[in-house]
Design a protein around this motif. Structure first.
Motif, PDB file in Angstrom:
ATOM      1  N   SER A 263      36.432  13.255  21.165  1.00  0.00           N
ATOM      2  CA  SER A 263      35.271  13.819  20.477  1.00  0.00           C
ATOM      3  C   SER A 263      34.678  14.981  21.284  1.00  0.00           C
ATOM      4  N   ASP A 264      34.758  14.904  22.609  1.00  0.00           N
ATOM      5  CA  ASP A 264      34.315  16.037  23.432  1.00  0.00           C
ATOM      6  C   ASP A 264      35.239  17.242  23.237  1.00  0.00           C
ATOM      7  N   CYS A 265      36.514  16.980  23.025  1.00  0.00           N
ATOM      8  CA  CYS A 265      37.432  18.088  22.684  1.00  0.00           C
ATOM      9  C   CYS A 265      36.993  18.723  21.368  1.00  0.00           C
TER      10      CYS A 265
ATOM     11  N   ARG B  79      30.624  26.740  23.049  1.00  0.00           N
ATOM     12  CA  ARG B  79      29.696  26.168  24.026  1.00  0.00           C
ATOM     13  C   ARG B  79      28.404  25.724  23.347  1.00  0.00           C
ATOM     14  N   ARG B  80      27.524  25.131  24.164  1.00  0.00           N
ATOM     15  CA  ARG B  80      26.213  24.718  23.656  1.00  0.00           C
ATOM     16  C   ARG B  80      25.209  25.866  23.707  1.00  0.00           C
ATOM     17  N   SER B  81      25.562  26.932  24.369  1.00  0.00           N
ATOM     18  CA  SER B  81      24.565  27.918  24.784  1.00  0.00           C
ATOM     19  C   SER B  81      24.468  29.146  23.883  1.00  0.00           C
TER      20      SER B  81
ATOM     21  N   ILE C 275      28.188  20.684  19.507  1.00  0.00           N
ATOM     22  CA  ILE C 275      28.163  19.500  20.370  1.00  0.00           C
ATOM     23  C   ILE C 275      28.565  18.313  19.502  1.00  0.00           C
ATOM     24  N   ASP C 276      29.141  17.285  20.110  1.00  0.00           N
ATOM     25  CA  ASP C 276      29.382  16.071  19.326  1.00  0.00           C
ATOM     26  C   ASP C 276      28.185  15.139  19.490  1.00  0.00           C
ATOM     27  N   LEU C 277      27.865  14.419  18.417  1.00  0.00           N
ATOM     28  CA  LEU C 277      26.648  13.604  18.410  1.00  0.00           C
ATOM     29  C   LEU C 277      26.917  12.253  19.072  1.00  0.00           C
ATOM     30  N   SER C 278      26.782  12.219  20.400  1.00  0.00           N
ATOM     31  CA  SER C 278      26.940  10.963  21.122  1.00  0.00           C
ATOM     32  C   SER C 278      25.585  10.376  21.517  1.00  0.00           C
ATOM     33  N   ASP C 279      24.633  11.219  21.867  1.00  0.00           N
ATOM     34  CA  ASP C 279      23.328  10.720  22.332  1.00  0.00           C
ATOM     35  C   ASP C 279      22.309  10.596  21.206  1.00  0.00           C
TER      36      ASP C 279
HETATM   37 MG   LIG Z   1      29.956  15.354  24.134  1.00  0.00          MG
END
Ligand SMILES: [Mg+2]
Length: 294
Positions: free
Chosen positions: A72-74, A146-148, A193-197
């Protein structure tokens, strides 16, 4: 672990060599013929009692989850997973069959994306089960997202309904790799981003990294039926959708007027996260506490 050498022999039979991996398990290190490309590397650990409950979840499910979190991070960066290494801290009362089932769980997730498990380590101890996976990915023609990169005016999107993953989806989900690659190829995606948090935390990661704020339209947030089912715990389905973790959908921003994917908000200049309510008033969207109650 009793039978450790048997286990290592068995693992060797499971790991065919290939042009990419001329030597997998069997020596001190694996050898990888890495193509001329960007390598993306990440590591993620799952802990008994935090990310799963070994009294309720079987070893195949646990292994699959450990691998899928890395995959999922990929997806989050729109890269292609190529290879992984796994490390397992095994409680002493678990034997070789349990370790094999864990491996097969890891393997089933990795195989779905042609990702090879090229090495690992297993040790027994008096503690609880810990599975750690390191993943190696490659850009393969798509600039990593990226997230940025979110900009004022961008739209905010998610790939699916959110909330209530604790009812079971957190153990069994499909990493959105194909979707991420397609989005990044076809749309002017600016951050992902993947929704993990949980939405409120992960959107905060994007906003902070990008130096912007965001407003979410409460009426547009897709609420999963599991979040509605959880209503009995006294937390509204919308709050579950905003704050629960481990949905593993993608959250991304795109240049305005491009994406037709579920739009839930937009990027603004004013820092912080905001929730626009149906009466058009705005309240702060504070990151909810991501807590597993396994
Ligand atoms: Mg992640």
């Amino acid at each position: 672990m009793a039978g450790e050498f048997d286990f290592i022999s068995w693992i060797r039979t499971q790991q065919p060599s290939s042009a990419l991996v001329p030597l997998a398990a069997g020596d001190d290190l694996a050898i990888v013929n890495w193509p001329a490309d960007l390598m993306l590397v990440g590591v993620d650990q799952v802990l008994d009692g935090v990310h799963f409950d070994s009294a309720r979840h079987g070893p195949r499910d646990i292994g699959r989850k450990a691998m899928n979190r890395n995959l999922s991070d990929c997806a989050a960066m729109a890269c292609v997973p190529v290879a992984a290494v796994a490390s397992v801290a095994l409680p002493r009362d678990r034997g070789i069959d349990y370790a094999k089932q864990l491996y097969l769980g890891l393997r089933s997730a990795a195989d779905a994306f042609d990702c090879q498990i090229i090495g690992g380590d297993t040790g027994s101890w008096d503690g609880r089960l810990v599975v750690t996976v390191t993943i190696l990915g490659r850009a393969d023609g798509i600039e990593p997202v990226r997230r940025s990169g979110a900009k004022v005016g961008d739209t905010v999107h998610v790939t699916g309904p959110l909330g209530g993953s604790i009812l079971g989806r957190h153990m069994n989900f499909t990493p959105r790799i194909q979707w991420a690659r397609q989005l990044a190829r076809e749309l002017p995606i600016t951050a992902m981003i993947d929704l993990s948090d949980g939405l409120s935390r992960d959107l905060g990661h994007i906003a902070r990294a990008s130096g912007v704020g965001a407003v979410i339209d409460a009426a547009a947030v897709p609420v999963h039926e599991d979040a509605i089912e959880l209503r009995r715990d006294g937390i509204s389905p919308l709050d579950h959708a905003l704050h629960d973790g481990e949905d593993y959908e993608l959250l991304f921003t795109a240049a305005p007027n491009h994406s037709t994917m579920l739009q839930i908000g937009r990027i603004i200049e004013e820092p912080g996260l905001w929730l626009q309510q149906p009466d058009a008033t705005r309240i702060p969207l504070d990151p909810g506490g991501w807590e597993h109650t396994l």
